[in-house]
Write a protein that holds these residues in place. Structure first.
Motif, PDB file in Angstrom:
ATOM      1  N   ARG A 430       0.802  -1.231   0.000  1.00  0.00           N
ATOM      2  CA  ARG A 430       0.000   0.000   0.000  1.00  0.00           C
ATOM      3  C   ARG A 430       0.834   1.280   0.000  1.00  0.00           C
ATOM      4  O   ARG A 430       0.303   2.363  -0.244  1.00  0.00           O
ATOM      5  N   VAL A 431       2.121   1.183   0.280  1.00  0.00           N
ATOM      6  CA  VAL A 431       2.962   2.373   0.332  1.00  0.00           C
ATOM      7  C   VAL A 431       3.351   2.800  -1.076  1.00  0.00           C
ATOM      8  O   VAL A 431       3.712   1.968  -1.917  1.00  0.00           O
ATOM      9  N   GLY A 432       3.295   4.130  -1.334  1.00  0.00           N
ATOM     10  CA  GLY A 432       3.651   4.669  -2.637  1.00  0.00           C
ATOM     11  C   GLY A 432       5.083   5.156  -2.671  1.00  0.00           C
ATOM     12  O   GLY A 432       5.879   4.933  -1.759  1.00  0.00           O
ATOM     13  N   THR A 433       5.426   5.877  -3.743  1.00  0.00           N
ATOM     14  CA  THR A 433       6.769   6.416  -3.918  1.00  0.00           C
ATOM     15  C   THR A 433       7.055   7.504  -2.903  1.00  0.00           C
ATOM     16  O   THR A 433       6.154   8.228  -2.476  1.00  0.00           O
ATOM     17  N   GLY A 434       8.308   7.628  -2.519  1.00  0.00           N
ATOM     18  CA  GLY A 434       8.689   8.652  -1.554  1.00  0.00           C
ATOM     19  C   GLY A 434       9.176   9.935  -2.197  1.00  0.00           C
ATOM     20  O   GLY A 434       9.559  10.873  -1.515  1.00  0.00           O
ATOM     21  N   ARG A 435       9.147  10.000  -3.540  1.00  0.00           N
ATOM     22  CA  ARG A 435       9.681  11.175  -4.227  1.00  0.00           C
ATOM     23  C   ARG A 435       8.724  12.348  -4.090  1.00  0.00           C
ATOM     24  O   ARG A 435       7.508  12.190  -4.112  1.00  0.00           O
TER      25      ARG A 435
END
Length: 486
Positions: A430-435
């Protein structure tokens, strides 16, 4: 990336007008007394558009001038904190102001994968530093190739996170030459009179050995979780985004704290910090200064218990528990808190079991729905607002992303617990990109230093340096759950 930040200069900024003698003695409230002696911090990142850019020495000059003006309104921040005596000497001795140069990376490179621990390099004080020097506020201007960042540290003894946002919003409005300026209201000691407290550990909860990581959830992921939890029981009100994420992350934390031979008797509890300003009768202005919060306690439960209908990802039972606990923070709670018994009673109930390791207590708080991205000092709104790691473990703080509907979660855990936490299957999917940010700041190729005046040439014509522009911004708001304390 190991970001290298070189501090170029240090100075003290004093209020532009002296504080009147009748205001020299600022009392800390009862809630201020119970707050840890540490700093809370935020870092605001600003990206240049690649066509025009102010000279950094002009940026600094403009910020310092407006900072001196805003300190006349927030005069306790320019004084010296007398923790043992529970007051602030509003003597106008000023705040720390640092200028720094990022020497080894561009802003766009840093925003590609920002690491929370690197954020500590952009703030003037260590957050777990005891305020031995009694300075209540520090500001650090950090110059990148492609933009700059403003880092702030505020004494948690004086102010919660909402106060910090109140301060930055007012500072930005003054920097833009706004005419209508909201003034802070110093009423906390009147509403919550100081008390004689003995045997209280001011450093309780401070932990140096922990790891902080940032997890990003987009709007569709959060809405999916909300729908999932709502559908588990008919006629159930849909949880808020923060309620859903808080329960989901708490479930992951409980799982990560289990060892190979799980202790069936281990209990878990959760504390949320709740803004009390709208609950006081009559409601307080969001510009009310101080630590004005209450803590909701979600009652301890067995880590081996499963009240989620066998769905390992679901956290419906936890959503219900969190909602019930927060609903108890009401006007009656505030009245009991004003007598001082409520908060001390909570501390008294938690301290013995926590010290024996019988109850694992985690802390959740949120800055969602607050105007983090409204801080325009004249060169546009921030591209990213970030939270340097807090000096405590077992805490999760939620912030809105710049994109509508998304949420960032800053999680601080013991190293071995973090290893299990971040490997959780349901969390990982469920975690997305950190950018964060865009690629526009990569258009600049040479580092910009404080003594360098820069103009940019586009289409064979030199672009002039833009002056700060006025913008109309949203009012300072508040939410039901807010990061007013850790």
């Amino acid at each position: 990336m190991n970001v290298q930040v070189e501090v170029i200069s240090k100075e003290i900024i004093k209020p532009s007008s002296p504080t009147p003698n009748p205001l020299r003695h600022y009392k800390l409230s009862f809630l201020d007394q119970l707050t840890p002696s540490s700093y809370t911090s935020l870092v605001f990142f600003y990206e240049f558009d690649g066509e025009t850019q102010p000279a950094i020495n002009e940026v600094s000059k403009h910020l310092k001038k407006s900072l001196a003006k805003v300190l006349t309104l927030f005069y306790p921040l320019a004084g010296r904190v007398k923790i043992d005596d529970h007051f602030v000497d509003c003597n106008d001795e000023g705040i720390a102001y640092l200028e720094a140069q990022v020497t080894n990376c561009r802003l766009c490179d840093f925003l590609n994968n920002p690491l929370p621990d690197e954020l500590n390099k952009f703030i003037p004080f260590a957050q777990d530093e005891h305020i031995a020097n009694e300075i209540a506020l520090g500001v650090q201007l950090n110059m990148f190739e492609g933009g700059f960042a403003i880092g702030l540290c505020t004494s948690h003894k004086l102010a919660d996170f909402l106060c910090m946002l109140m301060f930055t919003k007012t500072w930005a409005a003054i920097a833009r030459d706004e005419v209508e300026i909201q003034r802070p209201q110093f009423v906390s000691a009147t509403l919550f009179p100081p008390k004689g407290i003995t045997g209280y550990n001011w450093g309780a909860g401070i932990a140096a050995k922990k790891v902080t990581k940032r997890f990003v959830f987009d709007a569709s992921t959060i809405e999916d979780l909300r729908a999932k939890y709502t559908g588990l029981q008919n006629n159930e009100k849909q949880p808020s985004p923060v309620e859903a994420l808080s329960a989901f992350m708490w479930r992951r934390f409980v799982g990560a704290t289990k060892d190979d031979h799980a202790d069936e008797n281990k209990l878990h509890s959760l504390i949320h910090s709740v803004d009390l300003r709208p609950l006081i009768d009559p409601p307080l202005s969001p510009y009310s200064f101080g630590n004005i919060y209450g803590n909701s306690l979600t009652a301890p439960f067995l880590s081996s218990g499963d009240d989620d209908d066998g769905d390992q990802e679901s956290s419906y039972g936890m959503v219900r528990r969190v909602r019930e606990a927060i609903s108890k923070i009401d006007k009656d709670f505030v009245k009991r808190l004003q007598h001082g018994d409520e908060q001390l009673s909570l501390i008294g109930r938690l301290a013995p079991s926590a010290s024996k390791g019988e109850v694992v207590t985690s802390y959740h708080s949120s800055l969602c729905q607050f105007p983090l991205y409204d801080n325009d000092f004249g060169w546009g709104r921030p591209i990213w607002v970030s939270l340097p790691p807090l000096p405590v473990k077992d805490i999760i703080v939620f912030l809105d992303t710049k994109e509508p509907g998304g949420v960032e979660a800053y999680v601080s855990l013991a190293k071995e617990v973090m290893t299990k936490f971040e490997s959780d299957t349901f969390l990982r999917r469920r975690v997305g990109t950190g950018r964060v940010g865009s690629a526009s700041s990569c258009l600049i190729h040479q580092p910009v230093r404080f003594n360098q005046v820069v103009t940019f040439h586009t289409r064979n014509r030199a672009s002039v340096i833009k002056k700060p522009t006025r913008t109309k911004l949203m009012k300072l708001g508040s939410g039901s759950i807010c990061s007013v304390c850790f």
